[in-house]
Design an enzyme around this catalytic site. Structure first.
Site, PDB file in Angstrom:
ATOM      1  N   VAL A 131       0.843  -1.201   0.000  1.00  0.00           N
ATOM      2  CA  VAL A 131       0.000   0.000   0.000  1.00  0.00           C
ATOM      3  C   VAL A 131       0.874   1.245   0.000  1.00  0.00           C
ATOM      4  O   VAL A 131       0.590   2.236  -0.673  1.00  0.00           O
ATOM      5  CB  VAL A 131      -0.960  -0.010   1.210  1.00  0.00           C
ATOM      6  CG1 VAL A 131      -1.663   1.336   1.368  1.00  0.00           C
ATOM      7  CG2 VAL A 131      -1.985  -1.113   1.059  1.00  0.00           C
ATOM      8  N   ALA A 132       1.977   1.187   0.763  1.00  0.00           N
ATOM      9  CA  ALA A 132       2.900   2.323   0.821  1.00  0.00           C
ATOM     10  C   ALA A 132       3.588   2.549  -0.521  1.00  0.00           C
ATOM     11  O   ALA A 132       3.873   3.686  -0.903  1.00  0.00           O
ATOM     12  CB  ALA A 132       3.942   2.087   1.909  1.00  0.00           C
ATOM     13  N   ILE A 144       2.427   1.980  -3.519  1.00  0.00           N
ATOM     14  CA  ILE A 144       1.546   2.399  -4.625  1.00  0.00           C
ATOM     15  C   ILE A 144       0.857   3.720  -4.284  1.00  0.00           C
ATOM     16  O   ILE A 144       0.077   3.788  -3.350  1.00  0.00           O
ATOM     17  CB  ILE A 144       0.465   1.327  -4.902  1.00  0.00           C
ATOM     18  CG1 ILE A 144       1.124  -0.013  -5.231  1.00  0.00           C
ATOM     19  CG2 ILE A 144      -0.454   1.763  -6.038  1.00  0.00           C
ATOM     20  CD1 ILE A 144       0.162  -1.178  -5.217  1.00  0.00           C
ATOM     21  N   GLU A 167      -1.951   5.495  -4.594  1.00  0.00           N
ATOM     22  CA  GLU A 167      -3.287   5.157  -5.102  1.00  0.00           C
ATOM     23  C   GLU A 167      -3.933   6.292  -5.898  1.00  0.00           C
ATOM     24  O   GLU A 167      -4.669   6.073  -6.844  1.00  0.00           O
ATOM     25  CB  GLU A 167      -4.224   4.778  -3.936  1.00  0.00           C
ATOM     26  CG  GLU A 167      -3.801   3.567  -3.135  1.00  0.00           C
ATOM     27  CD  GLU A 167      -2.839   3.925  -2.015  1.00  0.00           C
ATOM     28  OE1 GLU A 167      -2.433   5.107  -1.918  1.00  0.00           O
ATOM     29  OE2 GLU A 167      -2.469   3.018  -1.241  1.00  0.00           O
ATOM     30  N   ASN A 172      -1.736   8.759   3.003  1.00  0.00           N
ATOM     31  CA  ASN A 172      -1.811   8.875   1.543  1.00  0.00           C
ATOM     32  C   ASN A 172      -3.022   9.702   1.122  1.00  0.00           C
ATOM     33  O   ASN A 172      -2.982  10.430   0.133  1.00  0.00           O
ATOM     34  CB  ASN A 172      -1.881   7.492   0.905  1.00  0.00           C
ATOM     35  CG  ASN A 172      -0.536   6.777   0.921  1.00  0.00           C
ATOM     36  OD1 ASN A 172       0.472   7.354   1.345  1.00  0.00           O
ATOM     37  ND2 ASN A 172      -0.510   5.532   0.477  1.00  0.00           N
ATOM     38  N   ASP A 210      -1.318  26.015 -40.880  1.00  0.00           N
ATOM     39  CA  ASP A 210      -1.983  26.478 -42.085  1.00  0.00           C
ATOM     40  C   ASP A 210      -1.746  27.980 -42.196  1.00  0.00           C
ATOM     41  O   ASP A 210      -1.581  28.659 -41.183  1.00  0.00           O
ATOM     42  CB  ASP A 210      -3.480  26.164 -41.968  1.00  0.00           C
ATOM     43  CG  ASP A 210      -4.231  26.433 -43.254  1.00  0.00           C
ATOM     44  OD1 ASP A 210      -3.632  26.260 -44.328  1.00  0.00           O
ATOM     45  OD2 ASP A 210      -5.407  26.828 -43.180  1.00  0.00           O
ATOM     46  N   ASP A 260      -2.005  12.719  -0.860  1.00  0.00           N
ATOM     47  CA  ASP A 260      -2.244  12.439  -2.278  1.00  0.00           C
ATOM     48  C   ASP A 260      -3.351  13.314  -2.860  1.00  0.00           C
ATOM     49  O   ASP A 260      -3.615  13.260  -4.054  1.00  0.00           O
ATOM     50  CB  ASP A 260      -2.638  10.970  -2.491  1.00  0.00           C
ATOM     51  CG  ASP A 260      -1.460  10.029  -2.314  1.00  0.00           C
ATOM     52  OD1 ASP A 260      -0.405  10.518  -1.868  1.00  0.00           O
ATOM     53  OD2 ASP A 260      -1.599   8.827  -2.605  1.00  0.00           O
TER      54      ASP A 260
END
Length: 885
Positions: A279-280, A282, A284, A704, A326, A708
C-alpha cells in the site's frame, strides 16, 4: 488521370453521352455495381468495448492490485475509493473517444442533398446519393458539387475549394484545359470539380468520374479511418511509471515477507506487514491526481481561447518542438487587403500614406465603380478581391453607395476567365464613363493612353514597359495585382466597344496580410526551441512572402511544393524535412507525409488546420489543432484541440501552458513518490532491524489520503514558471525521471523515512523502553501506540512541509515565495488540522490505533518534520553555488 485527358476520351472511358446522359436503367445498374455515392464509416465500437480498453493500462492494474490488497486487509472504505477512481478514469476515457468516427460522420453530413443531372436526355434533380459514374451533372452558382467531376463545359465557372485544397481564392475552371503533367496538384486541376466544394460563380457541365469513397473526399475519409492514435508522451511515461511501481510493490512484498519468516516472525503478521508496504509503494491517487491536474489545465486553457478535447493533449503541447501551421486565417487575417497602389509618373504608394494625388483618387473611384462587392452593416458581401477594392476606397472616405448614387451603373460586361477583365458603364453629368479592371497585361493590350496629372498621354512602349515592370515587382512580392482603365463616351456602348481605346489609370497590389500579433508569437516560439512550418495550398511565392515577413523562412531554398515533395523517396523526405520551413501547393496526402517525416526525426508535431483537407494530417500529428471559427466539422472532429479565435498566438500560449502543466504534474508525481518511498523506508528499516512495524496499513492509507489529494493537487496547479519558454522542448525520449528527479525522489524518501523512524524510537524511549529492547515491543502495547502516534504525525506533517520544497527544483522556497501558492498553504493547514483531529478524537484514536501526544512531544514532532525540507533547501543552495562557480 482524367485531368490530362480530353473530354471526348473521358466520356468514352466512362461510357456516357454528353447530350442525353445515362439512361435510368444504366444508372440503376451502375449504382448496384459501385454502391451509393456516400462515405462509409467504420463500425463504431460499443461502449462496453471502449470501457474495457480504458482499463488496459499498467497503472490501472497497479491500482486494482492495491484495491485487492486493501480488501484483504479488511479496509473496505479504501477499496471502494480506489475502485471508484478507476471507474471514473475509465468513464472519462470513454467520453474522449470517437475522433475518427466523428470526423467521418461530419464528412458524410457535408454531402449535398440534391444534384442536377441528365437522365434519358432530360435534366432532373435527384438525391446526391443516387449520382453514379457517367452521370452528366449541371453546376451553377450556389450549388455544391455532388461527386468528382471532369468538366466538359464551363462559363466563367469559379469554385470555392479551400476546404479541400487550402487555397484562399476561388479556383477559376476551364473545361477545355488539359494537363500535360501526370502529377498536377488538386488546386491546379482546373478542368476538374471535386465533391462537396461550392460553386460561387458562373456555370458548368461535367461528367462524374468517381463517387463515394473513391472521390478525393472519400480518400480523406479512408485516411482518417486508417490513422491510428498513438500514446502521448505523458501516457507513455505514466505507463513506464506504472510498470516500475508494480515491480517495486511486488518485490518489496516478497522481500519483507521472506525476511520476516527468516527472522521467525508470525506468518500472518508478516503478511499484514507486506500488505502495508505494498500500500505504501503504490500512490493510489496518482492517476486521479494527473486527471484532475489536466482537467484544471483544460479549464484554464478554455479561458485563453483553446478548447482541449482530450486531457493528455494538454501535456503533449508542452513537448511540441514543431508547429505545422496552415497559412490562411491562422497566420494571416483571411481577408484580401490592398497594401500598395501605383499610377504612372508617381512613386509606388502605401495604403497607410495619407496624402494621395488626384490621379490616385480617380483610380480608387474607378475600382469601386467597376466592382460588384459591397459592405452592408460592416459586413463584406461579394468576391474577396472586390471587397478589398471597396474597403480601400472607404479608407479614403469614398463610400460605394454614395458614388453609385452620383454615378449609377447603366451597363456592364461581366468578367470571364478568357478576357480576365470586367467593364461597367456609369452615367455622370449627362455623359458616360467606362471603367474596366482586370489583369494588367490584358488591360494594357486594349489601352491607347495613360493618365498623367489628370491628362491622357500616349501609351508608348516605354510607358508600357514601366507599368509592366512595376507589375512584375509587385508580383514577386506575392501581391495579387489588378489594373484599372477608363474612357469617356456620349452613348451606351456594346460589350466589344467598351473595351477599346482605353486610358490606363493605375494598379493596386493586394494580399491576405499576416495577423499583427503572430510575428511576436513566432519569435517567442523560436526562443523556446520550436520550429514553425507553414503548410498551405497557395502558390510558392505567395507563401514565401508571408513566411519571410513573419520570420518563418529566410530564403526560397527553405520552400518546397507538394509536387516536389512527392518526387522524394521516404528516406530523402526524412533527411530534407528539417531544413524546410514552407510547403506550398500541397495535397491532403502531402500534409500527412510531411507530418510523418517530421515525426520520423523524433519531433513532437503540432498541426493546425481548418479544412477537410487538413483532417488526416490533424489526426496524424501528435497534437491536431483545428480552427473554431473557420474550421469545418471534419477538422474539429479529427483534432485534439480547437482554437476559438483561429489565432496562431493562442497555440504558443497553449504550449506555454502545456509546459507548465507537465512541470506541475512532474512535481506532483515526484512528491507522491518521495512520500511513498518515505513510508517504505520507515517500514523496511524497522523490519530489517527486527523492530515492530511503526505504521499500520490504516495509518498509511490515511496519510496517503491527506497527501495524495490537496497538497498534490495544489502542486499540480502551481503558478507557472515565467522562464519556461526560454527552455528547449523536452526530448521525445526523455525519461520522467530526467534532470535529477530520481535523486530528488530518493533523497526526499530517505529523509522522510528516517525522520519517521527516529520519531518512533524517541516515542519508545520516552515511554521507558530501552533502545536494546525495542524489538520486544508488541503491537497494541501502550508504549507502541504512543511511539506509533509520533511516527504517524511526523510522517504526515513532514510530507506536507516537503511539498513546499518540491515547487522548484532549483529555486529556494523564499525565492519562489511561501505564500505565492495559497492553495498549497491551505493544504498544509487542513492537513495538520486533520492529523490533530485523528489523534485527538477518541473514536478516531481507536480506529487508527493512536493517542494524543504531550505538548513537549509536538516540538519534537514538528522539528523532525522540518528536517527533510531544510536539508533539501541546503542541497539546492550547494548546487547553486557549484553552478555559479
Amino acid at each position: 488521370m482524367y485531368y490530362n485527358q480530353t473530354k471526348e476520351h473521358v466520356l468514352n472511358e466512362v461510357k456516357s453521352n454528353e447530350k442525353t446522359g445515362l439512361s435510368t436503367d444504366e444508372a440503376r445498374d451502375r449504382l448496384e455495381r459501385d454502391g451509393k455515392n456516400e462515405l462509409v464509416s467504420v463500425k463504431n465500437k460499443s461502449i462496453i468495448c471502449l470501457f474495457f480498453e480504458q482499463l488496459n493500462d499498467v497503472l490501472i492494474y497497479v491500482l486494482l492490485g492495491a484495491a485487492i490488497l486493501t480488501l484483504i486487509a479488511s479496509e473496505y472504505a479504501d477499496t471502494i475509493i480506489i475502485v471508484l477512481v478507476v471507474l471514473i478514469n475509465a468513464a472519462i476515457g470513454v467520453f474522449q473517444e470517437h475522433k475518427a468516427e466523428k470526423a467521418v460522420e461530419a464528412l458524410k453530413n457535408m454531402s449535398t442533398p440534391k444534384a442536377l443531372v441528365k437522365r434519358d436526355g432530360a435534366v432532373i434533380e435527384i438525391d446526391s446519393k443516387e449520382v453514379c459514374v457517367g452521370d452528366i451533372v449541371i453546376l451553377d452558382a450556389g450549388r455544391f458539387v455532388p461527386a468528382d467531376i471532369r468538366l466538359i463545359e464551363s462559363s466563367n465557372l469559379q469554385i470555392e475549394e479551400s476546404a479541400l485544397t487550402g487555397e484562399s481564392v476561388a479556383s477559376e475552371k476551364d473545361a477545355f484545359w488539359v494537363s500535360t503533367d501526370e502529377k498536377t496538384p488538386l488546386g491546379d486541376q482546373i478542368n476538374m470539380a471535386f465533391q462537396s466544394t461550392l460553386v460561387t460563380y458562373g456555370r458548368g457541365v461535367g461528367v462524374v468520374i468517381s463517387t463515394g469513397m473513391k472521390t478525393e473526399m472519400g480518400k480523406i475519409a479512408s485516411i482518417l479511418q486508417e490513422t491510428t492514435n498513438e500514446l502521448t508522451p505523458l501516457q507513455k511515461r505514466l505507463e513506464e511509471l506504472g510498470k516500475v511501481l508494480g515491480i517495486i510493490a511486488l518485490t518489496v512484498c516478497v522481500i519483507i515477507f521472506g525476511l520476516g519468516l527468516f527472522q521467525g516472525n508470525d506468518p500472518m503478521e508478516m503478511f499484514v506487514t507486506a500488505i502495508s508496504l505494498a500500500v505504501a509503494a503504490i500512490p493510489e491517487g496518482l492517476a486521479a491526481i494527473v486527471a484532475i491536474v489536466l482537467a484544471l489545465g483544460v479549464t484554464r486553457m478554455s479561458k485563453k481561447n483553446a478548447i482541449v478535447k482530450k486531457l493528455p493533449a494538454v501535456e503533449t503541447l508542452g513537448s511540441v518542438n514543431v508547429i505545422c501551421s496552415d497559412k490562411t486565417g491562422t497566420l494571416t487575417q483571411n481577408k484580401m487587403t490592398v497594401t500598395t497602389f501605383y499610377t504612372y509618373g508617381k512613386k509606388r504608394q502605401s495604403v497607410s500614406d495619407d496624402l494621395i494625388s488626384e490621379d490616385e483618387k480617380f483610380m480608387q473611384q474607378a475600382f469601386i465603380l467597376s466592382s460588384d462587392a459591397s459592405i452592408k452593416d460592416n459586413q463584406p458581401i461579394g468576391d474577396p478581391t472586390e471587397v478589398a477594392l471597396v474597403e480601400l476606397g472607404k479608407a479614403y472616405q469614398m463610400e460605394k453607395e454614395t458614388l453609385e448614387q452620383q454615378m449609377p451603373r447603366v451597363a456592364e460586361f461581366p468578367f470571364d476567365s478568357t478576357r480576365k477583365r470586367m467593364s461597367t458603364i456609369v452615367e455622370t453629368n449627362n455623359q458616360y464613363h467606362v471603367y474596366t479592371k482586370g489583369a494588367v497585361d490584358q488591360l494594357l493590350a486594349i489601352c491607347d493612353y495613360v493618365l498623367l496629372d489628370g491628362k491622357k498621354i500616349q501609351l508608348t512602349k516605354e510607358v508600357k514597359d514601366e507599368v509592366l515592370e512595376m507589375t512584375l515587382s509587385l508580383s514577386n512580392e506575392a501581391l495579387r495585382v489588378l489594373g484599372v482603365a477608363y474612357k469617356e463616351t456620349n452613348e451606351i456602348l456594346t460589350n466589344e466597344e467598351m473595351e477599346q481605346h482605353l486610358v490606363f489609370i493605375g494598379l493596386v497590389g493586394m494580399i491576405d496580410p499576416p495577423r499583427l500579433e503572430v510575428k511576436d508569437s513566432i519569435k517567442l516560439a523560436k526562443q523556446a526551441g520550436i520550429k514553425v512550418v507553414m503548410i498551405t495550398g497557395d502558390h510558392k511565392n505567395t507563401a514565401f512572402a508571408i513566411a519571410k515577413e513573419l520570420g518563418i523562412a529566410e530564403s526560397l531554398e527553405q520552400c518546397m511544393t507538394g509536387q516536389e515533395f512527392d518526387l522524394l523517396t521516404e528516406e530523402e523526405r526524412v533527411q530534407k524535412v528539417n531544413q524546410l520551413s514552407v510547403f506550398a501547393r500541397v495535397s491532403p496526402n502531402n500534409k500527412v507525409e510531411i507530418v510523418k517525416a517530421f515525426k520520423a526525426n523524433d519531433n513532437i508535431v503540432s498541426m493546425t488546420g481548418d479544412g477537410v483537407n487538413d483532417a488526416p494530417s490533424l489526426k496524424a500529428a501528435d497534437i491536431g489543432v483545428a480552427m473554431g471559427i473557420t474550421g469545418t466539422d471534419v477538422s474539429k472532429g479529427a483534432s485534439d484541440m480547437i482554437l476559438t479565435d483561429d489565432n496562431f498566438s493562442t497555440i504558443v500560449e497553449a504550449i506555454e501552458e502545456g509546459r507548465n502543466i507537465y512541470n506541475n504534474i512532474k512535481k506532483a508525481v515526484i512528491f507522491l513518490l518521495s512520500c511513498n518511498l518515505g513510508e517504505i523506508v520507515a517500514i523496511f528499516l524497522a523490519v530489517l532491524l527486527g523492530w515492530p512495524v511503526p505504521l499500520l496499513a490504516t495509518q498509511i492509507l490515511w496519510i496517503n489520503l491527506i497527501t495524495d489529494t490537496l497538497p498534490a493537487i495544489s502542486l499540480g496547479i502551481d503558478p507557472g514558471d515565467k522562464g519556461v519558454m526560454l527552455e528547449k522542448p523536452r526530448s521525445k525520449k526523455e525519461s520522467f525521471f530526467a534532470h535529477g528527479a530520481t535523486s530528488r525522489a530518493v533523497t526526499g524518501g530517505l529523509l522522510i523515512g528516517i525522520t519517521t523512524l527516529v520519531a518512533f524510537v524517541i516515542g519508545l524511549l520516552e515511554q521507558g523502553v530501552s533502545f536494546a529492547n525495542i524489538s520486544s515491543v508488541k503491537h497494541g502495547d501502550e508504549a507502541f501506540i504512543y511511539a506509533s502516534t509520533m511516527a504517524f504525525v511526523v510522517l504526515a506533517v513532514s510530507q506536507l512541509f516537503y511539498s513546499f520544497t518540491m515547487r522548484n527544483e532549483k529555486k529556494s522556497i523564499l525565492q519562489v515565495g511561501i505564500f505565492s501558492n495559497t492553495k498549497l498553504v491551505g493544504s498544509l493547514v487542513i492537513g495538520v488540522l486533520l492529523q490533530l483531529i485523528v489523534i485527538g478524537v477518541p473514536f478516531l484514536q481507536n480506529a487508527f490505533g493512536v493517542t494524543m501526544l504531550e505538548f513537549a512531544d509536538f516540538i519534537y514532532v514538528f522539528t523532525l518534520a522540518l528536517i527533510p525540507v531544510l536539508i533539501n533547501e541546503l542541497l539546492k543552495l550547494v548546487t547553486y553555488l557549484k553552478t555559479k562557480k
